[in-house]
Write an enzyme that holds these catalytic residues in place. Structure first.
Site, PDB file in Angstrom:
ATOM      1  N   HIS A  33       0.877  -1.189   0.000  1.00  0.00           N
ATOM      2  CA  HIS A  33       0.000   0.000   0.000  1.00  0.00           C
ATOM      3  C   HIS A  33       0.912   1.237   0.000  1.00  0.00           C
ATOM      4  O   HIS A  33       2.033   1.177   0.497  1.00  0.00           O
ATOM      5  CB  HIS A  33      -0.819  -0.057   1.294  1.00  0.00           C
ATOM      6  CG  HIS A  33      -1.889   0.981   1.439  1.00  0.00           C
ATOM      7  ND1 HIS A  33      -1.616   2.286   1.768  1.00  0.00           N
ATOM      8  CD2 HIS A  33      -3.236   0.896   1.323  1.00  0.00           C
ATOM      9  CE1 HIS A  33      -2.759   2.964   1.863  1.00  0.00           C
ATOM     10  NE2 HIS A  33      -3.756   2.138   1.582  1.00  0.00           N
ATOM     11  N   ASP A  58       3.385  -4.478   7.923  1.00  0.00           N
ATOM     12  CA  ASP A  58       2.179  -3.667   7.794  1.00  0.00           C
ATOM     13  C   ASP A  58       1.000  -4.615   8.016  1.00  0.00           C
ATOM     14  O   ASP A  58       0.649  -5.395   7.134  1.00  0.00           O
ATOM     15  CB  ASP A  58       2.137  -3.032   6.399  1.00  0.00           C
ATOM     16  CG  ASP A  58       0.806  -2.330   6.117  1.00  0.00           C
ATOM     17  OD1 ASP A  58      -0.118  -2.422   6.954  1.00  0.00           O
ATOM     18  OD2 ASP A  58       0.692  -1.701   5.052  1.00  0.00           O
ATOM     19  N   GLN A  88      -4.180  -4.656   6.976  1.00  0.00           N
ATOM     20  CA  GLN A  88      -5.185  -5.439   6.270  1.00  0.00           C
ATOM     21  C   GLN A  88      -5.434  -6.780   6.953  1.00  0.00           C
ATOM     22  O   GLN A  88      -6.517  -7.335   6.856  1.00  0.00           O
ATOM     23  CB  GLN A  88      -4.706  -5.658   4.828  1.00  0.00           C
ATOM     24  CG  GLN A  88      -5.797  -5.994   3.868  1.00  0.00           C
ATOM     25  CD  GLN A  88      -6.935  -4.984   3.916  1.00  0.00           C
ATOM     26  OE1 GLN A  88      -8.058  -5.344   4.249  1.00  0.00           O
ATOM     27  NE2 GLN A  88      -6.654  -3.736   3.612  1.00  0.00           N
ATOM     28  N   LYS A 123      -9.683  -0.700  10.743  1.00  0.00           N
ATOM     29  CA  LYS A 123      -9.680  -1.879   9.882  1.00  0.00           C
ATOM     30  C   LYS A 123      -9.843  -3.152  10.698  1.00  0.00           C
ATOM     31  O   LYS A 123      -9.788  -4.262  10.160  1.00  0.00           O
ATOM     32  CB  LYS A 123      -8.403  -1.922   9.038  1.00  0.00           C
ATOM     33  CG  LYS A 123      -8.444  -0.957   7.856  1.00  0.00           C
ATOM     34  CD  LYS A 123      -7.329  -1.225   6.879  1.00  0.00           C
ATOM     35  CE  LYS A 123      -7.508  -0.573   5.537  1.00  0.00           C
ATOM     36  NZ  LYS A 123      -7.496   0.885   5.509  1.00  0.00           N
TER      37      LYS A 123
END
Lengths: 414, 157
Positions: free
Chosen positions: A128, A204, A207, A230
């Site tokens: 991302h 990261d 997600q 999220k």
């Protein structure tokens, strides 16, 4: 066709008030969890309760509510840390605004301290923008070299030259799950490879946080970034987890109140981590909400959520292929344990924006565009894709609504 | 659904399926400007010839959704052969059509209502008025127009 899910979706949906509203006169099918998940009632209630019974600034007042607010805020830190398997939550969990800020914090503190023009950071083509641009900004300031791990033809990471890329690198920064492809990356082996090459690893986790088990100690990683919204929590709060001994050595990020031990007219002494990185009044209610979200996720079980979404992804991939055959191009690995509940696709010549618009008219919420992953989109040769993504509240009926809406889109445009 | 039908009117779908003035004018005499919609990745390249104050030719290339592509196609048909002053006026009129409604949607409070656009002056372009009910699509519809304005600005026309 319909496998039995380990989750009772009807019961789960009762916890999410937004799902009881209609959109354009239809039952809403929320298929945009990859952009932002919905909060369960318990999260909203915890934040309301905090504001209505307890609110005060933290780490300052000595009155009863201020003590309670501080205790709630710090216990949220512990709850979230335990959820992540952090060995020492009180020293290792830094509250930020979101994943983007967490990665900027890392680049601005650890990056500026450790990386110069003879060093390299390894990223991947499926990152991302949040895990690309902060490093590019750092490279502009320090001259650090950025290297990109490529993808294989099934859109998994191509690890064939990993060791070569890691040679001389000081950091591998990689997503746990692609927000476009749904590819789930095996973090444990990546961490081992990074460490073997003398590099650290940052994950990261934005997600993956809601869908995949995280245990920072078991995975043996060094840094992890998350966004509250999220993972069924509120917006405005994120987390940077770092190993205590690494955070302890970092310079401050933003300056101001709350991050200092002492200030004189000519100098300041920063506080210890994590307060050193939390300048200004922190997101207190949001921390309370995020802790409640983590309790809710644990109540369902991350592995159960993953199994549910995995089953739903298989169902969706089957149905889309059956309905559109060669007319649909789906980007990502085939269904399986390393395929998360994110389905990006192109449908014939119908532009993603138009697909999303027509789906909206029947109550189906998907996201069109480049999904903040333009290097990946360029690699795929795609300008814009439509994306449907799942959460624990997603069901077969949502997939059916998606397929029906797409059939309608083809009649408008073909 | 009625709104959706208004958005995807037949004339818009026709210009999307069969875009007019598609291509690129090359050579030093051609004015050119590129436009991007960072939200969705739409890209557009507008090239045109201006001779004696008149847009004698215009070509559009790039990729995008039905709204951005059809709007650019309709624009090219509307401005080709027109004096620059008139083109400027059409750009303004079209952008007003898009912003009038934007202001209404954003609960402008006591802000004065802008002058309503006389749709008759827009001809076929009026087919795009359905876009204003979809605020996220306004940027799609105006992409080609802003890019054309940029090309004229760059040439100080």
């Amino acid at each position: 066709m319909t496998d039995t899910s380990p989750l009772d979706v009807t019961a789960v949906r009762r916890d999410f008030p937004l799902l009881s509203r209609e959109s354009h006169g239809r039952r809403i099918s929320y298929l945009d969890t990859a952009a932002s998940s919905l909060p369960p009632h318990a999260v909203v209630e915890a934040m309301d309760h905090y504001y209505e019974t307890t609110h005060a600034n933290v780490h300052r007042g000595v009155y009863e509510t201020a003590e309670e607010a501080t205790r709630l805020f710090e216990s949220a830190r512990t709850t979230i840390g335990r959820f992540l398997g952090a060995p020492d939550p009180a020293r290792e969990i830094v509250f930020t605004r979101n994943t983007t800020e967490s990665i900027n914090l890392l680049a601005r503190t650890w990056g500026e301290q450790h990386l110069g023009e003879d060093d390299a950071v390894v990223l991947t083509l499926m990152e991302h923008h949040a895990n690309i641009v902060p490093w590019q900004m750092l490279a502009e300031r320090t001259g650090v070299e950025l290297r990109f791990l490529g993808l294989d033809d099934q859109l998994r990471l191509d690890l064939s030259n990993l060791d070569e890329l890691l040679d001389g690198a000081k950091l591998l920064s990689v997503t746990a799950m692609s927000n476009v492809l749904g590819t789930v990356n095996a973090i444990g082996p990546l961490a081992a490879a990074a460490h073997a090459a003398g590099a650290l690893i940052h994950v990261d986790g934005a997600q993956a946080a809601l869908h995949l088990p995280h245990d920072v100690a078991a995975l043996d990683i060094d840094f992890l970034s998350l966004s509250g919204h999220k993972m069924l929590g509120p917006t405005g709060i994120g987390v940077l987890w770092g190993r205590a001994e690494l955070l302890a050595d970092l310079p401050p990020f933003l300056g101001g109140g709350g991050m200092i031990l002492d200030v004189r007219t000519d100098r300041f002494i920063p506080a210890d981590a994590p307060q050193r990185f939390e300048a200004g009044t922190p997101p207190i209610a949001e921390a309370v909400g995020l802790a409640e979200a983590v309790r809710y996720i644990s109540g369902l079980g991350v592995e159960t959520i993953h199994a549910h979404e995995s089953m739903l992804t298989t169902y969706a991939l089957d149905r889309l292929e059956a309905a559109f055959g060669d007319g649909i191009t789906i980007y990502g690995p085939p269904a399986g344990p390393d395929r998360g509940g994110v389905i990006s696709f192109e449908l014939g010549d119908v532009h993603a924006h138009d697909i999303a618009q027509i789906l909206d008219s029947v109550g189906v919420c998907v996201r069109p565009g480049h999904h903040c992953a333009k290097p990946l989109m360029r690699h795929l040769g795609v300008q814009a894709a439509a994306r449907a993504s799942f959460g624990p509240y997603s069901g077969h009926d949502d997939v059916d609504a998606l397929v029906a809406g797409l059939q309608q889109a083809t009649t408008v445009f073909l | 659904m009625a709104d959706l039908e208004e958005l995807y009117r037949e004339i818009i779908l026709d210009h999307y399926r069969s875009p007019r003035n598609r291509g690129e004018l090359t050579g030093e005499a051609a004015l050119r400007a590129e436009g991007f919609n960072p939200l969705c990745g739409d890209e557009i390249l507008v090239t045109l010839h201006v001779d004696d104050g008149t847009v004698t030719d215009i070509k559009i290339s790039g990729q995008g959704c039905s709204i951005s592509q059809s709007s650019a196609s309709l624009m090219s048909a509307a401005v080709k052969g027109k004096p620059v002053a008139e083109v400027r006026k059409t750009i303004e009129t079209f952008k007003t059509l898009m912003t009038v409604h934007e202001a209404q949607l954003e609960d402008a409070g006591d802000a004065p209502e802008p002058e309503p656009v006389d749709l008759r002056t827009l001809g076929e372009l009026a087919a795009l008025q359905g876009v204003v009910k979809f605020p996220m699509r306004i940027k799609c519809a105006t992409l080609g127009w802003n890019t054309l304005a940029q090309a004229l600005d760059d040439a100080s026309l």
